[in-house]
Design a protein around this motif. Structure first.
Motif, PDB file in Angstrom:
ATOM      1  N   ALA A  62       0.813  -1.213   0.000  1.00 45.64           N
ATOM      2  CA  ALA A  62       0.000   0.000   0.000  1.00 45.64           C
ATOM      3  C   ALA A  62       0.846   1.262   0.000  1.00 45.64           C
ATOM      4  O   ALA A  62       0.442   2.287  -0.573  1.00 45.64           O
ATOM      5  CB  ALA A  62      -0.924   0.000   1.217  1.00 45.64           C
ATOM      6  N   PHE A  63       2.004   1.193   0.657  1.00 44.22           N
ATOM      7  CA  PHE A  63       2.842   2.402   0.771  1.00 44.22           C
ATOM      8  C   PHE A  63       4.259   1.940   1.074  1.00 44.22           C
ATOM      9  O   PHE A  63       4.492   1.233   2.058  1.00 44.22           O
ATOM     10  CB  PHE A  63       2.299   3.283   1.911  1.00 44.22           C
ATOM     11  N   SER A  64       5.183   2.311   0.225  1.00 43.82           N
ATOM     12  CA  SER A  64       6.557   1.842   0.425  1.00 43.82           C
ATOM     13  C   SER A  64       7.332   2.824   1.282  1.00 43.82           C
ATOM     14  O   SER A  64       6.933   3.990   1.432  1.00 43.82           O
ATOM     15  CB  SER A  64       7.263   1.664  -0.926  1.00 43.82           C
ATOM     16  N   GLU A  66       9.776   4.246   0.485  1.00 47.04           N
ATOM     17  CA  GLU A  66      10.264   5.311  -0.414  1.00 47.04           C
ATOM     18  C   GLU A  66       9.144   6.267  -0.848  1.00 47.04           C
ATOM     19  O   GLU A  66       9.417   7.326  -1.407  1.00 47.04           O
ATOM     20  CB  GLU A  66      10.911   4.701  -1.664  1.00 47.04           C
ATOM     21  N   ASN A  67       7.896   5.885  -0.593  1.00 43.63           N
ATOM     22  CA  ASN A  67       6.785   6.745  -1.036  1.00 43.63           C
ATOM     23  C   ASN A  67       6.683   8.069  -0.264  1.00 43.63           C
ATOM     24  O   ASN A  67       5.986   8.990  -0.698  1.00 43.63           O
ATOM     25  CB  ASN A  67       5.445   5.997  -0.985  1.00 43.63           C
ATOM     26  N   TRP A  68       7.425   8.191   0.844  1.00 44.61           N
ATOM     27  CA  TRP A  68       7.499   9.486   1.549  1.00 44.61           C
ATOM     28  C   TRP A  68       8.128  10.557   0.661  1.00 44.61           C
ATOM     29  O   TRP A  68       8.003  11.743   0.945  1.00 44.61           O
ATOM     30  CB  TRP A  68       8.326   9.376   2.831  1.00 44.61           C
ATOM     31  N   VAL A 194      10.732  -4.842  -8.548  1.00 40.92           N
ATOM     32  CA  VAL A 194      10.226  -5.281  -7.248  1.00 40.92           C
ATOM     33  C   VAL A 194      10.076  -4.103  -6.288  1.00 40.92           C
ATOM     34  O   VAL A 194       9.354  -4.184  -5.292  1.00 40.92           O
ATOM     35  CB  VAL A 194      11.126  -6.402  -6.672  1.00 40.92           C
ATOM     36  N   SER A 195      10.727  -2.967  -6.599  1.00 43.40           N
ATOM     37  CA  SER A 195      10.566  -1.736  -5.813  1.00 43.40           C
ATOM     38  C   SER A 195      10.628  -1.952  -4.293  1.00 43.40           C
ATOM     39  O   SER A 195       9.832  -1.401  -3.544  1.00 43.40           O
ATOM     40  CB  SER A 195       9.240  -1.039  -6.185  1.00 43.40           C
ATOM     41  N   ASN A 196      11.603  -2.745  -3.860  1.00 42.56           N
ATOM     42  CA  ASN A 196      11.837  -2.924  -2.410  1.00 42.56           C
ATOM     43  C   ASN A 196      10.628  -3.514  -1.687  1.00 42.56           C
ATOM     44  O   ASN A 196      10.423  -3.250  -0.515  1.00 42.56           O
ATOM     45  CB  ASN A 196      12.270  -1.581  -1.781  1.00 42.56           C
TER      46      ASN A 196
HETATM   47  C1  IPE Z   1       5.507   0.580  -5.448  1.00 49.54           C
HETATM   48  O1  IPE Z   1       5.019   1.478  -6.381  1.00 49.54           O
HETATM   49  C2  IPE Z   1       4.896   0.822  -4.112  1.00 49.54           C
HETATM   50  C3  IPE Z   1       3.461   0.629  -3.998  1.00 49.54           C
HETATM   51  C4  IPE Z   1       2.650   0.208  -4.917  1.00 49.54           C
HETATM   52  C5  IPE Z   1       2.906   0.941  -2.711  1.00 49.54           C
HETATM   53  P1  IPE Z   1       5.824   2.788  -6.790  1.00 49.54           P
HETATM   54  O2  IPE Z   1       5.020   3.466  -7.815  1.00 49.54           O
HETATM   55  O3  IPE Z   1       6.167   3.571  -5.567  1.00 49.54           O
HETATM   56  O4  IPE Z   1       7.163   2.164  -7.395  1.00 49.54           O
HETATM   57  P2  IPE Z   1       8.280   2.827  -8.302  1.00 49.54           P
HETATM   58  O5  IPE Z   1       8.685   4.099  -7.625  1.00 49.54           O
HETATM   59  O6  IPE Z   1       7.681   3.097  -9.634  1.00 49.54           O
HETATM   60  O7  IPE Z   1       9.367   1.815  -8.359  1.00 49.54           O
END
Ligand code: IPE
Ligand code: IPE
Ligand code: MG
Length: 249
Positions: A62-64, A66-68, A194-196
């Protein structure tokens, strides 16, 4: 020797990167937030579908961690949406026998969201129909780091030696230790990375990527992913013939 492929059946555990909300909205000249709101509808559809199919566990990113990095406004709107959705949906999840759990560093979240998270987990703790795991402020590297910290403390206290550390020990400390590893990973939105997300846990997971944007991901799209999974041969390092023999055993 030619081996006839047998169906894998259903995955026990599905992990999904729900990506593409922003692009879904942009394609309709709508603000990104509307994409996130529509994304919640897709979450409801997919949770229901998985539960009805008898999937044991569903983990949603739902929120990584890195999404901050996103604009403050978007982060704020996402937090509001999480709080409101949880408040609104927890009763229905409970009625459907779903056990809700969060993984990730929840201490970075606003207090009211942390409270909603705890309440949802407490309320649904005894449910057994399906595990729904929400990865929020989650990062695979964070997860591995946390596990290593626990183990390092045991080494520092003299309880174990560095050479006692095994993959099994890490398996016990990593998030979702009590569940089977994901059998199927789905990423919507077209990106193939895989975006962590779950790094350790995905070691032998079947990966499935689709261009469908998350708000448009429906039961039909899920069925396509399940069909792709059913036709994979999972070898876990063995030869194809060995894999078939094991399955037939
Ligand atoms: C991955 O998506 C995280 C979520 C779906 C919560 P992102 O959109 O943040 O991934 P990147 O930045 O394109 O890798
Ligand atoms: C995924 O959709 C949702 C979150 C990461 C919270 P995005 O917001 O990443 O949508 P795109 O990738 O910009 O289309
Ligand atoms: Mg994205």
């Amino acid at each position: 020797m030619t081996s006839t492929k047998k169906s894998n059946g259903l995955p026990q555990h599905i992990a999904i990167i729900m990506d593409g909300n922003g692009r879904w909205a942009r394609a309709r000249m709508l603000p990104r937030y509307v994409g996130h709101r529509e994304g919640v509808k897709a979450v409801k559809t997919i949770v229901k579908a998985c539960r009805n199919k008898g999937i044991r566990a569903l983990t949603l990113f739902a929120f990584s961690s890195e999404n901050w990095r996103r604009p403050r406004d978007e982060v704020g709107l996402l937090m509001d949406l999480f709080i409101r959705t949880l408040k609104k949906e927890v009763e229905a999840l409970h009625q459907n026998g779903i056990r809700v759990r969060f993984i990730g560093d929840r201490y970075a979240f606003p207090k009211d969201l942390r409270e909603q998270i705890t309440q949802a987990e407490d309320k649904t703790r005894a449910n057994t129909a399906m595990d729904l795991i929400i990865a929020a402020n989650y990062g695979g590297q964070w997860d591995i780091t946390e596990a290593l910290r626990v183990i390092a403390r045991r080494v520092a206290s003299g309880e174990i030696k560095p050479e006692d550390i095994t993959p099994d020990m890490i398996n016990c400390e990593i998030a979702l230790a009590d569940l089977p590893a994901p059998d199927l990973f789905i990423r919507t939105g077209g990106e193939q990375r895989v975006s962590n997300f779950l790094l350790w846990q995905l070691a032998y997971t079947e990966l499935y990527f689709t261009d469908v944007l998350w708000p448009a991901f429906n039961e039909h799209a899920l069925d396509e992913a399940l069909e792709s999974f059913a036709n994979r041969q999972r070898r876990f390092g063995r030869t194809g013939d060995q894999a078939e023999q094991l399955k037939g055993a």
